[in-house]
Design a protein around this motif. Structure first.
Motif, short mmCIF file in Angstrom:
data_model
loop_
_atom_site.label_atom_id
_atom_site.label_comp_id
_atom_site.label_asym_id
_atom_site.label_seq_id
_atom_site.Cartn_x
_atom_site.Cartn_y
_atom_site.Cartn_z
N ILE A 61 3.96 32.01 -29.91
CA ILE A 61 2.52 31.79 -29.98
C ILE A 61 2.21 30.79 -31.09
N ASP A 62 0.99 30.29 -31.13
CA ASP A 62 0.64 29.25 -32.09
C ASP A 62 0.72 29.75 -33.53
N HIS A 63 0.98 28.83 -34.44
CA HIS A 63 1.18 29.12 -35.86
C HIS A 63 -0.06 29.79 -36.48
N LYS A 129 6.79 39.34 -30.64
CA LYS A 129 7.58 39.04 -29.44
C LYS A 129 6.75 39.29 -28.19
N LEU A 130 7.22 38.72 -27.10
CA LEU A 130 6.57 38.94 -25.81
C LEU A 130 7.40 39.93 -25.01
N LYS A 134 3.15 40.40 -22.66
CA LYS A 134 2.23 41.05 -23.59
C LYS A 134 2.81 40.95 -24.99
N LEU A 135 1.94 40.68 -25.94
CA LEU A 135 2.36 40.51 -27.33
C LEU A 135 2.65 41.86 -27.97
N VAL A 136 3.80 41.96 -28.63
CA VAL A 136 4.18 43.16 -29.36
C VAL A 136 4.50 42.72 -30.79
N ILE A 137 3.82 43.34 -31.74
CA ILE A 137 4.04 43.02 -33.15
C ILE A 137 4.66 44.25 -33.81
N SER A 159 -2.33 41.34 -23.89
CA SER A 159 -2.14 39.95 -23.48
C SER A 159 -1.35 39.24 -24.58
N THR A 160 -1.36 37.92 -24.55
CA THR A 160 -0.68 37.16 -25.61
C THR A 160 -1.64 36.76 -26.72
N ASP A 161 -2.88 37.21 -26.63
CA ASP A 161 -3.91 36.85 -27.61
C ASP A 161 -3.90 37.85 -28.77
#
Length: 185
Positions: A61-63, A129-130, A134-137, A159-161
């Motif tokens: 994802i973006d910085h 990570k995706l 889906k975004l997982v932190i 989502s990835t947001d």
């Protein structure tokens, strides 16, 4: 006024009294300043330092989004008692790394060792990570003295947001820091 040593000039006595009063005031101010500074210095010594390593971006994802997650984690840190914990900034750690290496290049033990070298008692690391788009932190809290992971929190997005995950990241980070201070639970 006469004495065995001759006459005493009242102007000299007043001047000496004035100097004595000034010296007493200066001494009082000095003792007060030392007391205040000493207490402030002792408070800093009693604080445990914590460093938050920039998130590893395995999701691509973006910085700015990655930095935003770090900002939310730092926001959760600021709920800890300031009298007990102090945050170390990125600028402090960059000086200790070998030329051309960034803290993001370190993994696991390297991060913990670098945390030790800058005097951090605690270290927070994380990864984005995706998983199924889906975004997982994941964020981890390390004790740098022992090297052990004291707590881990996983925050899953829909989502990835990153932005819709802000509240969950903040709450997850606060639960992570509750390992240090249960008041945050």
């Amino acid at each position: 006024m006469k004495s065995v040593y001759g006459s005493i000039n009242p102007k000299v006595i007043r001047a000496q009294d004035h100097k004595l009063r000034w010296l007493q005031c200066a001494l009082i101010y000095l003792v007060t300043a030392i007391f205040i500074w000493g207490n402030a210095y002792a408070e800093v010594l009693d604080q445990e330092r914590l460093f938050i390593v920039p998130l590893k971006n395995k999701a691509g994802i973006d910085h700015q989004s990655i930095e935003y997650v770090g900002d939310v984690v730092r926001d959760a840190f600021h709920h800890l008692p300031k009298s007990k914990y102090r945050l170390i900034t990125n600028e402090n750690i960059l000086v200790l790394l070998p030329p051309g290496q960034t803290i993001e290049d370190c993994v696991g033990e390297c991060e913990v060792e670098t945390g030790r070298n800058i005097g951090a008692a605690w270290l927070v690391t994380g990864t984005a990570k995706l998983v199924n788009q889906k975004l997982v932190i994941t964020i981890n809290l390390y004790n740098t003295r022992s090297g052990e992971v004291r707590a881990t929190k996983m925050i899953k997005g829909s989502s990835t947001d990153v932005e819709p995950m802000e509240k969950d990241i903040l709450l997850g980070s606060m639960r992570l820091f509750a390992t240090l201070d249960p008041v945050l639970n």
